[in-house]
Design an enzyme around this catalytic site. Structure first.
Site, short mmCIF file in Angstrom:
data_model
loop_
_atom_site.label_atom_id
_atom_site.label_comp_id
_atom_site.label_asym_id
_atom_site.label_seq_id
_atom_site.Cartn_x
_atom_site.Cartn_y
_atom_site.Cartn_z
N CYS A 1 0.84 -1.21 0.00
CA CYS A 1 0.00 0.00 0.00
C CYS A 1 0.88 1.26 0.00
O CYS A 1 1.56 1.53 -0.99
CB CYS A 1 -0.98 -0.04 1.17
SG CYS A 1 -2.27 1.18 0.99
N HIS B 1 -3.71 -5.04 0.55
CA HIS B 1 -3.16 -5.56 1.81
C HIS B 1 -3.20 -7.10 1.85
O HIS B 1 -4.23 -7.67 2.21
CB HIS B 1 -3.95 -4.99 2.99
CG HIS B 1 -3.68 -3.54 3.21
ND1 HIS B 1 -2.66 -3.09 4.01
CD2 HIS B 1 -4.27 -2.44 2.70
CE1 HIS B 1 -2.64 -1.78 4.00
NE2 HIS B 1 -3.61 -1.36 3.21
N GLU C 1 -1.93 -8.94 3.99
CA GLU C 1 -1.91 -9.42 5.37
C GLU C 1 -3.30 -9.58 5.99
O GLU C 1 -3.45 -10.24 7.00
CB GLU C 1 -1.04 -8.49 6.23
CG GLU C 1 -1.60 -7.09 6.48
CD GLU C 1 -1.32 -6.08 5.35
OE1 GLU C 1 -1.02 -6.53 4.24
OE2 GLU C 1 -1.44 -4.87 5.59
#
Ligand code: XMP
Length: 520
Positions: free
Chosen positions: A86, A176, A178
């Protein structure tokens, strides 16, 4: 602040994203040690040989706010693989000669990205459909790629959703990977770590146990330690870890604040004093806490009062034991993140968790916080490794300020008594119906509102009981649990019929965010 100089690791440079800790967690789940350091603090000479790759996190900044004083650009000249996520992707592109500007369409939430080229980063990531759903959260985006970069995937609004410079081993993703909403996101991180950084697994509960025991021994030497034992997962694991590390030099102090769950004090004494044979000092401070909290309804004041009194009591009892120098606490990573960023980046303060924000500045005891870099699930695994019972390990989290923050408004003996019963029936029902372990945290709360009811031929005017049950991975985000109507009927009947003082039960259907898990 470094955990270990010698272990091979991934270094996460934090630009202040709320998700930075999640990146760390995912990497550790993959069996790799990693550390987080603020973009402002990292200097090129901090990067030891053990760093095998760098991840640049997301963050609330825009690329023009990053100058040579807030990020040492030479870090990108170390010949190390870099993954920008990001904002990290934007700053990596900008510093490599590309351009970043405000997007025409901000992207928040799910988006589809489509494969354009092959990359090591996306090995076995896309599957046959050549597209994936990912989680976006950005207002700016890369508008021009640096030289020698190519596009690996695009979305409708982000042409440069995944990019790479394979020669330099620089990779950037606008989304993202994660967060769990990104389909197969962990695979991207795994590819970066294993295929690109070529690091070998070195982080398991067993490794942590050995390392943490050594660290504690090293930190406290031959001194005595008192431990703030609450009987919850975190403090139990801390106590058992210290028990293994320093044995009888550990003194556990268990404070009954009067704001614990029903029968909690009896269970704690049974487990730790009788079964695990630890030095356990039981302090009944019910009256002291309730006096201090009299007529206090402000949530932050409640937390501060409880936190300060906790510490005072520890200090008082520590003086009774000769030569105590340390106080052990079960502070976890998420506790630090939400109160004050552990890394010095710009995450905003949400609540002052009592074991962080409540600490008086001038404390006479030094802190031992062996779990402060671990997430809850890592703590649970560590607990099992330390041979704590499954019953203790799988207990739902319980906040330090206890029932005080599950009772908005002022705290009275009557309310505490009612709330303890309601919570007990709720938790018992979850256990009886095999639901307890499916839920990350559940509790009853007592709202400071009375409503009208009718029981038999009589009108009642009693409190409102709120039930909350959530699923979560780490308490940082959460969703409410969907009960069957039949269960809700059983528990609502049980509470209203058994407890004088409650005539209505409601169920909290908000997620976190926008709500928090606790009410205050
Ligand atoms: P929130 O309400 O912040 O809760 O969404 C996240 C997790 O933290 C627990 N919690 C606390 N734990 N001291 C603690 O030890 C505190 O002051 C505190 N406040 C919240 C909460 O129960 C949930 O598991």
């Amino acid at each position: 602040m470094s955990l270990d100089q010698n272990l091979d690791k991934i270094l996460i440079i934090d630009f202040g994203s709320q998700f930075t800790q999640l990146i760390a967690r995912r990497i550790r789940e993959l069996g790799i040690f990693c550390e987080i350091i603020s973009h402002k603090k990292i200097k090129i000479f901090d990067i030891s040989k053990s760093v095998k790759g760098i991840i640049l996190s997301g963050g609330p900044l825009n690329v023009d706010q990053i100058n040579k004083y807030s990020f040492d650009k030479k870090i990108l000249e170390l010949n190390l693989p870099v993954l920008g996520i990001c904002f990290g992707h934007q700053i990596l592109s900008k510093l490599s000669g590309g351009k970043v500007k405000q997007s025409k369409h901000r992207e928040f939430g799910l988006a589809n990205i489509h494969k354009k080229n092959n990359s090591l980063l996306t090995s076995n990531f896309f599957g046959t459909k050549k597209s994936k759903e990912v989680w976006m959260s950005h207002a700016d985006q890369v508008s021009k790629l640096p030289r020698n970069f190519k596009v690996i995937a695009s979305s409708t609004n982000s042409k440069f959703a995944i990019v790479e410079n394979s020669k330099k081993k620089f990779y950037g993703v606008q989304f993202h990977p994660e967060v769990t909403h990104t389909e197969n996101g962990k695979k991207l991180l795994s590819n970066f770590i294993f295929l690109i950084c070529k690091i070998k697994k070195n982080w398991s509960s067993k490794d942590q146990k050995i390392k943490l025991i050594n660290d504690v021994q090293h930190q406290v030497g031959t001194n005595k330690v008192i431990c703030a034992l609450s009987g919850g997962v975190d403090s139990s694991v801390v106590a058992q870890l210290l028990n293994k590390a320093i044995g009888k030099k550990l003194y556990c102090i268990f404070v009954n604040t009067g704001l614990l769950r029903k029968n909690e004090e009896t269970q704690v004494i049974k487990t730790f004093k009788k079964r695990l044979k630890m030095n356990l000092i039981y302090v009944n401070a019910e009256k002291e806490f309730l006096n201090k909290l009299k007529n206090v309804s402000d949530p932050e004041k409640k937390r501060k009062i409880i936190g300060n009194l906790f510490i005072k009591i520890f200090e008082r009892y520590s003086k009774k034991i000769k030569d105590v120098k340390f106080l052990a606490q079960g502070t976890l990573y998420p506790d630090l993140i939400e109160s004050k960023s552990v890394t010095g980046s710009q995450t905003s303060k949400i609540k002052s968790h009592h074991n962080v924000g409540g600490l008086p500045k001038k404390m006479n005891l030094k802190l031992v916080e062996p779990l402060k870099f671990l997430f809850k699930d890592e703590v649970r695994k560590l607990g099992l490794e330390l041979k704590l019972s499954k019953e203790i390990i799988s207990r739902h989290p319980f906040p330090g300020p206890g029932l005080a923050i599950r009772m908005p408004g002022i705290i009275t003996n009557e309310k505490i008594k009612i709330l303890k019963e309601a919570d007990y029936y709720f938790i018992q029902a979850l256990r009886d119906h095999g639901l307890y372990d499916k839920i990350w945290q559940a509790y009853a709360a007592l709202l400071p509102v009375k409503t009208v009811g009718v029981m038999g031929d009589n009108r009642t005017y009693e409190y409102l009981c709120l039930l909350r049950a959530i699923t979560s991975e780490d308490g940082m985000t959460a969703d409410f649990y969907e009960f069957k109507k039949s269960f809700m009927q059983i528990i609502s009947n049980k509470i209203v019929n058994s407890i004088r003082g409650i005539n209505r039960v409601v169920y909290d259907i908000t997620s976190k965010p926008p709500s928090t898990i606790e009410l205050e």
